[in-house]
Design a protein around this motif. Sequence first.
Motif, short mmCIF file in Angstrom:
data_model
loop_
_atom_site.label_atom_id
_atom_site.label_comp_id
_atom_site.label_asym_id
_atom_site.label_seq_id
_atom_site.Cartn_x
_atom_site.Cartn_y
_atom_site.Cartn_z
N GLU A 21 0.83 -1.21 0.00
CA GLU A 21 0.00 0.00 0.00
C GLU A 21 0.86 1.25 0.00
OE1 GLU A 21 -0.39 -2.57 2.21
OE2 GLU A 21 -2.19 -3.44 1.30
N ARG A 22 1.91 1.26 0.82
CA ARG A 22 2.81 2.42 0.89
C ARG A 22 3.52 2.62 -0.45
NH1 ARG A 22 8.03 3.33 4.81
NH2 ARG A 22 8.45 5.43 4.10
N ASP A 24 2.50 1.61 -3.39
CA ASP A 24 1.50 2.00 -4.38
C ASP A 24 1.17 3.49 -4.28
OD1 ASP A 24 -0.44 0.79 -6.45
OD2 ASP A 24 -1.75 2.00 -5.17
N GLU A 25 0.93 3.96 -3.06
CA GLU A 25 0.57 5.37 -2.88
C GLU A 25 1.70 6.30 -3.33
OE1 GLU A 25 -1.40 8.84 -2.22
OE2 GLU A 25 -2.22 6.82 -2.40
N ARG A 28 1.86 6.29 -7.16
CA ARG A 28 0.73 7.01 -7.75
C ARG A 28 0.85 8.52 -7.57
NH1 ARG A 28 -3.47 3.80 -9.47
NH2 ARG A 28 -3.21 1.60 -8.96
N VAL A 29 1.34 8.95 -6.42
CA VAL A 29 1.55 10.39 -6.18
C VAL A 29 2.56 10.94 -7.19
CG1 VAL A 29 2.60 12.03 -4.56
CG2 VAL A 29 0.86 10.43 -3.76
#
Length: 116
Positions: A21-22, A24-25, A28-29
């Motif tokens: 999750e970390r 991925d975020e 994406r940012v």
Amino acid sequence: MDRYGIYERLSRVTEASTSIERQDEACRVEVRRRNGRVVGVWTDEGVSGAKPPLERPGMRELLDHVMGMDALMVWKIDRIARSFLGFAEIVKKLDDHNVALISATEPVDMSGPTGR
């Protein structure tokens, strides 16, 4: 560059500091910051970085779709490989299709002449 693929890898599910999750975020940012769009996300969860990249299912699938992207975004370069030879092999395969490798958190950007 418009079309970004994202590759995520996690050795052990208990690694909260590098969770999928970390990763991925952060990726994406960075893609949004570059005004790009994500065209695919490939993940190898529970796979050691010591395992050769071409032996990982997510990486093999990513390379099957490499022609649909302009750049591959990773959280950190060590998500690709822990060995220089494994890293060089993936960079060569990406380069053969004019796909740049970019790290979301490190000063690695192979999208321009300086990066190449």
